[in-house]
Design a protein around this motif. Structure first.
Motif, PDB file in Angstrom:
ATOM      1  N   GLU A  65       0.831  -1.206   0.000  1.00 29.94           N
ATOM      2  CA  GLU A  65       0.000   0.000   0.000  1.00 29.94           C
ATOM      3  C   GLU A  65       0.864   1.253   0.000  1.00 29.94           C
ATOM      4  O   GLU A  65       0.570   2.233  -0.710  1.00 29.94           O
ATOM      5  N   GLU A  66       1.934   1.242   0.800  1.00 24.82           N
ATOM      6  CA  GLU A  66       2.825   2.408   0.849  1.00 24.82           C
ATOM      7  C   GLU A  66       3.508   2.630  -0.494  1.00 24.82           C
ATOM      8  O   GLU A  66       3.654   3.771  -0.954  1.00 24.82           O
ATOM      9  N   ALA A  67       3.943   1.555  -1.122  1.00 24.14           N
ATOM     10  CA  ALA A  67       4.583   1.669  -2.433  1.00 24.14           C
ATOM     11  C   ALA A  67       3.619   2.249  -3.461  1.00 24.14           C
ATOM     12  O   ALA A  67       3.995   3.119  -4.267  1.00 24.14           O
ATOM     13  N   ASP A  68       2.373   1.799  -3.421  1.00 29.50           N
ATOM     14  CA  ASP A  68       1.370   2.321  -4.348  1.00 29.50           C
ATOM     15  C   ASP A  68       1.133   3.808  -4.112  1.00 29.50           C
ATOM     16  O   ASP A  68       1.000   4.597  -5.076  1.00 29.50           O
ATOM     17  N   GLU A  69       1.094   4.211  -2.846  1.00 27.39           N
ATOM     18  CA  GLU A  69       0.888   5.620  -2.507  1.00 27.39           C
ATOM     19  C   GLU A  69       2.032   6.481  -3.016  1.00 27.39           C
ATOM     20  O   GLU A  69       1.824   7.590  -3.535  1.00 27.39           O
ATOM     21  N   ILE A  70       3.250   5.986  -2.860  1.00 25.48           N
ATOM     22  CA  ILE A  70       4.428   6.725  -3.317  1.00 25.48           C
ATOM     23  C   ILE A  70       4.394   6.892  -4.832  1.00 25.48           C
ATOM     24  O   ILE A  70       4.679   7.971  -5.360  1.00 25.48           O
ATOM     25  N   GLU A  71       4.025   5.841  -5.534  1.00 26.35           N
ATOM     26  CA  GLU A  71       3.937   5.912  -6.994  1.00 26.35           C
ATOM     27  C   GLU A  71       2.905   6.951  -7.429  1.00 26.35           C
ATOM     28  O   GLU A  71       3.148   7.745  -8.350  1.00 26.35           O
ATOM     29  N   LYS A  72       1.759   6.939  -6.757  1.00 22.16           N
ATOM     30  CA  LYS A  72       0.697   7.888  -7.105  1.00 22.16           C
ATOM     31  C   LYS A  72       1.132   9.327  -6.826  1.00 22.16           C
ATOM     32  O   LYS A  72       0.890  10.229  -7.637  1.00 22.16           O
ATOM     33  N   ALA A  73       1.796   9.540  -5.682  1.00 23.63           N
ATOM     34  CA  ALA A  73       2.248  10.889  -5.315  1.00 23.63           C
ATOM     35  C   ALA A  73       3.298  11.402  -6.294  1.00 23.63           C
ATOM     36  O   ALA A  73       3.320  12.585  -6.649  1.00 23.63           O
ATOM     37  N   ALA A  74       4.184  10.503  -6.741  1.00 21.41           N
ATOM     38  CA  ALA A  74       5.221  10.903  -7.690  1.00 21.41           C
ATOM     39  C   ALA A  74       4.591  11.338  -9.015  1.00 21.41           C
ATOM     40  O   ALA A  74       4.980  12.367  -9.589  1.00 21.41           O
ATOM     41  N   GLN A  75       3.612  10.584  -9.480  1.00 25.32           N
ATOM     42  CA  GLN A  75       2.953  10.933 -10.736  1.00 25.32           C
ATOM     43  C   GLN A  75       2.222  12.258 -10.616  1.00 25.32           C
ATOM     44  O   GLN A  75       2.238  13.081 -11.546  1.00 25.32           O
ATOM     45  N   THR A  76       1.611  12.492  -9.453  1.00 27.81           N
ATOM     46  CA  THR A  76       0.918  13.766  -9.220  1.00 27.81           C
ATOM     47  C   THR A  76       1.897  14.923  -9.251  1.00 27.81           C
ATOM     48  O   THR A  76       1.619  15.992  -9.814  1.00 27.81           O
ATOM     49  N   ALA A  77       3.072  14.731  -8.624  1.00 29.48           N
ATOM     50  CA  ALA A  77       4.091  15.775  -8.598  1.00 29.48           C
ATOM     51  C   ALA A  77       4.556  16.139 -10.007  1.00 29.48           C
ATOM     52  O   ALA A  77       4.769  17.320 -10.325  1.00 29.48           O
ATOM     53  N   ILE A  78       4.681  15.138 -10.871  1.00 26.43           N
ATOM     54  CA  ILE A  78       5.105  15.408 -12.250  1.00 26.43           C
ATOM     55  C   ILE A  78       3.992  16.092 -13.022  1.00 26.43           C
ATOM     56  O   ILE A  78       4.241  17.033 -13.798  1.00 26.43           O
ATOM     57  N   ASP A  79       2.763  15.655 -12.824  1.00 30.36           N
ATOM     58  CA  ASP A  79       1.630  16.313 -13.491  1.00 30.36           C
ATOM     59  C   ASP A  79       1.545  17.782 -13.078  1.00 30.36           C
ATOM     60  O   ASP A  79       1.288  18.655 -13.920  1.00 30.36           O
ATOM     61  N   ASP A  80       1.783  18.051 -11.790  1.00 30.47           N
ATOM     62  CA  ASP A  80       1.772  19.433 -11.298  1.00 30.47           C
ATOM     63  C   ASP A  80       2.899  20.242 -11.929  1.00 30.47           C
ATOM     64  O   ASP A  80       2.736  21.432 -12.251  1.00 30.47           O
ATOM     65  N   ALA A  81       4.055  19.610 -12.109  1.00 33.39           N
ATOM     66  CA  ALA A  81       5.190  20.301 -12.711  1.00 33.39           C
ATOM     67  C   ALA A  81       4.895  20.665 -14.164  1.00 33.39           C
ATOM     68  O   ALA A  81       5.259  21.753 -14.631  1.00 33.39           O
ATOM     69  N   VAL A  82       4.244  19.759 -14.869  1.00 35.28           N
ATOM     70  CA  VAL A  82       3.871  20.044 -16.260  1.00 35.28           C
ATOM     71  C   VAL A  82       2.909  21.227 -16.315  1.00 35.28           C
ATOM     72  O   VAL A  82       3.066  22.136 -17.144  1.00 35.28           O
ATOM     73  N   GLU A  83       1.929  21.229 -15.437  1.00 34.25           N
ATOM     74  CA  GLU A  83       0.969  22.337 -15.396  1.00 34.25           C
ATOM     75  C   GLU A  83       1.674  23.654 -15.087  1.00 34.25           C
ATOM     76  O   GLU A  83       1.379  24.698 -15.685  1.00 34.25           O
ATOM     77  N   TYR A  84       2.633  23.593 -14.164  1.00 35.99           N
ATOM     78  CA  TYR A  84       3.411  24.790 -13.807  1.00 35.99           C
ATOM     79  C   TYR A  84       4.172  25.304 -15.029  1.00 35.99           C
ATOM     80  O   TYR A  84       4.173  26.509 -15.325  1.00 35.99           O
ATOM     81  N   GLY A  85       4.818  24.385 -15.739  1.00 36.53           N
ATOM     82  CA  GLY A  85       5.568  24.783 -16.921  1.00 36.53           C
ATOM     83  C   GLY A  85       4.677  25.356 -18.007  1.00 36.53           C
ATOM     84  O   GLY A  85       5.031  26.349 -18.663  1.00 36.53           O
ATOM     85  N   GLU A  86       3.534  24.746 -18.206  1.00 39.03           N
ATOM     86  CA  GLU A  86       2.613  25.224 -19.235  1.00 39.03           C
ATOM     87  C   GLU A  86       2.075  26.614 -18.908  1.00 39.03           C
ATOM     88  O   GLU A  86       1.824  27.421 -19.817  1.00 39.03           O
ATOM     89  N   ASN A  87       1.909  26.896 -17.618  1.00 38.02           N
ATOM     90  CA  ASN A  87       1.372  28.190 -17.197  1.00 38.02           C
ATOM     91  C   ASN A  87       2.439  29.272 -17.094  1.00 38.02           C
ATOM     92  O   ASN A  87       2.112  30.453 -16.915  1.00 38.02           O
ATOM     93  N   SER A  88       3.697  28.885 -17.171  1.00 40.73           N
ATOM     94  CA  SER A  88       4.779  29.857 -17.113  1.00 40.73           C
ATOM     95  C   SER A  88       4.875  30.614 -18.435  1.00 40.73           C
ATOM     96  O   SER A  88       4.593  30.071 -19.502  1.00 40.73           O
ATOM     97  N   GLU A  89       5.283  31.874 -18.346  1.00 42.70           N
ATOM     98  CA  GLU A  89       5.371  32.714 -19.541  1.00 42.70           C
ATOM     99  C   GLU A  89       6.668  32.462 -20.316  1.00 42.70           C
ATOM    100  O   GLU A  89       7.656  31.982 -19.759  1.00 42.70           O
ATOM    101  N   GLN A  90       6.641  32.819 -21.583  1.00 45.29           N
ATOM    102  CA  GLN A  90       7.862  32.815 -22.372  1.00 45.29           C
ATOM    103  C   GLN A  90       8.772  33.942 -21.876  1.00 45.29           C
ATOM    104  O   GLN A  90       8.290  34.976 -21.411  1.00 45.29           O
TER     105      GLN A  90
END
Length: 315
Positions: free
Chosen positions: A278-303
């Motif tokens: 269960e802990e391993a699954d939680e870590i995997e999910k949190a890591a994917q969320t962190a990357i998705d958030d990073a992509v959103e941050y990058g997309e919202n950043s200005e040129q």
């Protein structure tokens, strides 16, 4: 290794893999400019070494540097914005994939020059010693860089001055498209260490525990004033030298080709009561969320503004 360390290791390995898989997808969609060299398959090396380092320890990286940066604690949002060429990136969008750096985290920079990190890491070792600091500098490099002159100069100089530097060779078996067996007169890179009067250690670079054990001994040696160490990590890169590489030189029979270091550590951690399923699954999910958030941050950043061309320059 305790449970907290195991969680950090599994979290970091997943963040590296998810970040790189996302970068692979984004590059193919035209969302990332320039060249991209992915670290998928080599997660155990950066994570194993960096699990023992602090912010005040230095690292130098390569053109394949995303994994090193993530494991050293560089900001995921800033990294993603950087490789997308955005203003809020760690280098304000000017460095891109091959030049990610965050000095406050001890990440002295990815480097587009093959073997470019040897002089920087050796210089960092001199700086640490002259300041009387109890820290180390780690130089990451590939098997191709081991055949450059800087390799020999860096190891020789670090040994002469007995510096707290650890040289980590990520032997992924191919220097771009040239096999290590073809390009190297020595069977291993590690055996070259004897010429520079330092230990040479050869480890399974797909096994994060083995990498970590070797790094621990090298760090202790450096901090005890016993000088540098050369560690060769036998690993494998899942993707090509660069994105778009047809990888014609690879075969299914390549050593380590069928291995996944992240999955191997999950199995190890569960079997040794360091993580539950269960802990391993939680870590995997949190890591994917962190990357998705990073992509959103990058997309919202200005040129970057055109005026930024005249900032961060020497003249």
């Amino acid at each position: 290794m305790d449970k907290e360390q195991a969680r950090w290791i599994y979290k970091t390995m997943n963040e590296i893999r998810d970040f790189e898989e996302k970068a692979h997808e984004m590059f193919s969609n035209g969302e990332i400019p320039g060249f991209v060299h992915l670290y998928v398959g080599e997660e155990a090396v950066a994570t194993g070494v960096m699990s023992l380092l602090e912010d005040d320890d230095y690292i130098t990286s390569t053109h394949r540097g995303h994994g090193h940066a993530i494991a050293k604690g560089c900001d995921l949002n800033g990294m993603m914005a950087e490789i997308m060429g955005k203003r809020d990136g760690l280098g304000h969008g000017k460095g891109g994939s091959m030049h990610v750096a965050e000095i406050d985290k001890g990440m002295l920079g990815a480097n587009g020059i093959v073997s470019g990190g040897f002089g920087l890491a050796t210089g960092a070792g001199i700086s640490l010693r002259n300041q009387g600091k109890d820290n180390v500098a780690v130089c990451f490099f590939g098997d191709g860089a081991a055949n450059e002159g800087n390799f020999h100069e860096g190891l020789n100089f670090a040994s002469i001055l007995n510096l707290p530097v650890i040289f980590v060779c990520e032997n992924n078996q191919f220097g771009e498209g040239t096999t290590h067996k073809y390009a190297s007169a020595s069977e291993t890179v590690a055996e070259r260490a004897s010429a520079y009067n330092m230990p040479g250690v050869y480890v399974d670079g797909m096994n994060v525990v083995e990498v970590r054990d070797a790094a621990k001994k090298a760090i202790e040696r450096a901090k005890n004033g016993e000088g540098p160490t050369l560690i060769e990590c036998d690993t494998y890169r899942k993707y090509g030298h660069f994105e778009g590489d047809e990888q014609k030189v690879k075969t299914k029979e390549d050593r380590n080709a069928d291995r996944n270091p992240t999955e191997e550590f999950r199995k190890y951690a569960i079997e040794n009561d360091l993580l539950t399923e269960e802990e391993a699954d939680e870590i995997e999910k949190a890591a994917q969320t962190a990357i998705d958030d990073a992509v959103e941050y990058g997309e919202n950043s200005e040129q970057p503004d055109l005026d930024s061309l005249y900032k961060d320059v020497f003249a």
